[in-house]
Motif scaffolding. Structure first.
Motif, PDB file in Angstrom:
ATOM      1  N   LEU A   1      54.952 -14.997  26.986  1.00  0.00           N
ATOM      2  CA  LEU A   1      53.925 -14.196  27.652  1.00  0.00           C
ATOM      3  C   LEU A   1      53.226 -13.253  26.677  1.00  0.00           C
ATOM      4  O   LEU A   1      52.019 -13.001  26.799  1.00  0.00           O
ATOM      5  CB  LEU A   1      54.551 -13.417  28.804  1.00  0.00           C
ATOM      6  CG  LEU A   1      55.062 -14.278  29.967  1.00  0.00           C
ATOM      7  CD1 LEU A   1      55.698 -13.406  31.044  1.00  0.00           C
ATOM      8  CD2 LEU A   1      53.944 -15.131  30.560  1.00  0.00           C
TER       9      LEU A   1
ATOM     10  N   VAL B   1      50.846 -19.981  29.576  1.00  0.00           N
ATOM     11  CA  VAL B   1      51.253 -19.414  30.863  1.00  0.00           C
ATOM     12  C   VAL B   1      51.683 -20.514  31.833  1.00  0.00           C
ATOM     13  O   VAL B   1      52.712 -20.383  32.525  1.00  0.00           O
ATOM     14  CB  VAL B   1      50.102 -18.576  31.471  1.00  0.00           C
ATOM     15  CG1 VAL B   1      50.440 -18.157  32.897  1.00  0.00           C
ATOM     16  CG2 VAL B   1      49.837 -17.351  30.614  1.00  0.00           C
TER      17      VAL B   1
ATOM     18  N   TRP C   1      55.063 -21.776  30.847  1.00  0.00           N
ATOM     19  CA  TRP C   1      56.116 -20.790  31.132  1.00  0.00           C
ATOM     20  C   TRP C   1      56.507 -20.812  32.607  1.00  0.00           C
ATOM     21  O   TRP C   1      57.703 -20.695  32.931  1.00  0.00           O
ATOM     22  CB  TRP C   1      55.630 -19.395  30.741  1.00  0.00           C
ATOM     23  CG  TRP C   1      56.546 -18.314  31.229  1.00  0.00           C
ATOM     24  CD1 TRP C   1      57.751 -17.957  30.703  1.00  0.00           C
ATOM     25  CD2 TRP C   1      56.335 -17.475  32.378  1.00  0.00           C
ATOM     26  NE1 TRP C   1      58.307 -16.938  31.446  1.00  0.00           N
ATOM     27  CE2 TRP C   1      57.464 -16.619  32.482  1.00  0.00           C
ATOM     28  CE3 TRP C   1      55.314 -17.353  33.304  1.00  0.00           C
ATOM     29  CZ2 TRP C   1      57.582 -15.674  33.477  1.00  0.00           C
ATOM     30  CZ3 TRP C   1      55.429 -16.399  34.305  1.00  0.00           C
ATOM     31  CH2 TRP C   1      56.551 -15.575  34.388  1.00  0.00           C
TER      32      TRP C   1
END
Length: 426
Positions: A301, A409, A412
């Motif tokens: 992140l 993102v 993740w």
């Protein structure tokens, strides 16, 4: 070799361990240099051969395509024939690739050379990691991976300001002849020093798998719970960073900020140095937290956030752009914990194929992201820059870097579904 297979064996002398780790890191230096060597000289290649951004993207990413294509057969070969033999068989290919690159005067020749470099370097990370699993306890794996990546990333440093200096003094062609000689010397040191298992270790009780059984084991690898979420984060975690450092960082600071060869070498140098610090800092964090998902999540992140910061503030030179590149390099150093998480999924019988399959994702992701970002940047028409030169506008790089952040993102989110085995600290 499992931890049990080392039980009862006297630990190797410290000098032996130091020599082993040193030579394994040295061969990875070669890989890191070659994979990142287009970024600094991209404007030179573009000027000399008239290459468009799409062609530069393909040229750079071809290394990673060939590297990724070799991973599955490499994993089988490592488990069957041993990592040392695989490294020795591939180093010659890398040397030939460097020499062809030095003598080529066309996009086709350079692309073939990059493919040979990728094939030749394909074992220079997985081979050492497999050796570490046979020489050391599993709890040391993430730390050793951090050492391997951290020391090996000196090759990335060489691909920044030192490459710019050598290119300015001798030309990029002569520089790659020097690299070919250096790679050959390192290969000789591997032949003399590296061993697949420590002296006095108990040999594995099971017979080597047949080729058919080895390839069948790949099916077992992809069915391991959590494999695909780990595959996703491996696909973008490293690729997003190296797409900036190894490819577009140089053209970006040239087009947007007007930096020359030496200046773009310097800014990429500090970015690579920050990554080395990050690799060493992130390596032990799995033992600190007891689990791996948290540090990987923080790193992923933070990487996405810094890519977005680059989109917003990247047109500001001086301290601002240096600070952005330094922080991006540091936070992207979470790769050792990511690799350790992947290794924790597999038992000793599948570890070679397992971590190699995940490395396919790591390197394949670089090929895909570099190629796609080349298309994105190439979609913006050239403009006259403040320096009077012709280049791509800031908006082109903003679109590419925002795309990289989005990929991180999304990966993740999927990665969070993977099981997170507790780190063995005993």
């Amino acid at each position: 070799m499992s931890d049990d297979s080392r039980a009862g064996a006297a630990p190797p002398p410290a000098a032996t361990i130091f020599a082993l780790i040193s030579v394994l890191c040295a061969i990875y230096v070669v890989s890191q240099f070659l994979r990142n060597s287009v970024g600094v000289i991209a404007p030179n290649l573009s000027d000399e051969l008239g290459l468009a951004p799409q062609e530069i993207g393909v040229l750079s990413s071809t290394f990673f395509l060939a590297f990724a294509a070799a991973q599955i057969p490499l994993g089988v070969a490592i488990d069957r024939y041993g990592p040392k033999l695989c490294m020795l068989a591939s180093v010659g290919i890398a040397v030939v690739g460097c020499l062809i690159f030095a003598w080529s005067d066309s996009l086709f020749g350079l692309t073939v050379a990059r493919a040979l470099m990728g094939l030749g370097c394909s074992s220079f990370f997985m081979g050492p990691l497999t050796i570490y699993t046979r020489w050391f306890h599993s709890r040391q794996f993430s730390t050793l991976t951090g050492v391997q990546l951290g020391v090996g990333t000196i090759g990335t440093l060489f691909a920044t300001a030192p490459l710019a200096w050598s290119t300015g003094l001798y030309g990029w062609r002569a520089t790659f002849v020097f690299v070919a000689v250096g790679a050959a010397v390192v290969g000789l040191l591997v032949a003399m020093i590296a061993r697949d298992a420590p002296p006095g270790s108990r040999p594995e009780a099971h017979r080597p798998a047949s080729l058919k059984e080895s390839f069948a084991g790949l099916g077992e690898v992809i069915r391991v719970p959590g494999f695909w979420p780990l595959f996703a984060i491996h696909f973008v975690g490293y690729a997003a960073f190296v797409t900036v450092l190894g490819l577009w960082g140089g053209p970006f600071v040239t087009d947007v900020l007007g930096y020359d060869l030496n200046e773009r070498g310097n800014i990429l140098l500090v970015m690579a140095a920050a990554q080395i610090v990050g690799l060493f800092a992130w390596g032990p964090t799995d033992r600190l937290y007891g689990y791996r998902r948290l540090p990987v999540s923080i790193g992923a992140l933070s990487t996405a956030a810094m890519l977005l910061v680059l989109c917003v503030f990247g047109d500001r030179g001086g301290v601002t752009i240096y600070a952005i590149f330094i922080v991006l390099g540091f936070v992207a150093g979470f790769v050792p914990v990511q690799t350790g998480h992947g290794r924790a999924l597999f038992d000793k019988r599948l570890v070679g194929r397992g971590i190699t399959f995940l490395n396919l994702a790591t390197i394949g992701g670089v090929f895909v992201l570099q190629a796609i970002t080349g298309v994105i940047i190439g979609a913006f028409p050239p403009v006259e820059l403040a320096t009077g030169e012709i280049g791509r506008p800031f908006a082109a790089y903003q679109a590419a870097f925002a795309f990289l952040a989005l990929c991180v993102v999304v990966a993740w989110v999927y990665y969070r579904t993977a099981p997170d085995p507790k780190v063995d600290t005993d």
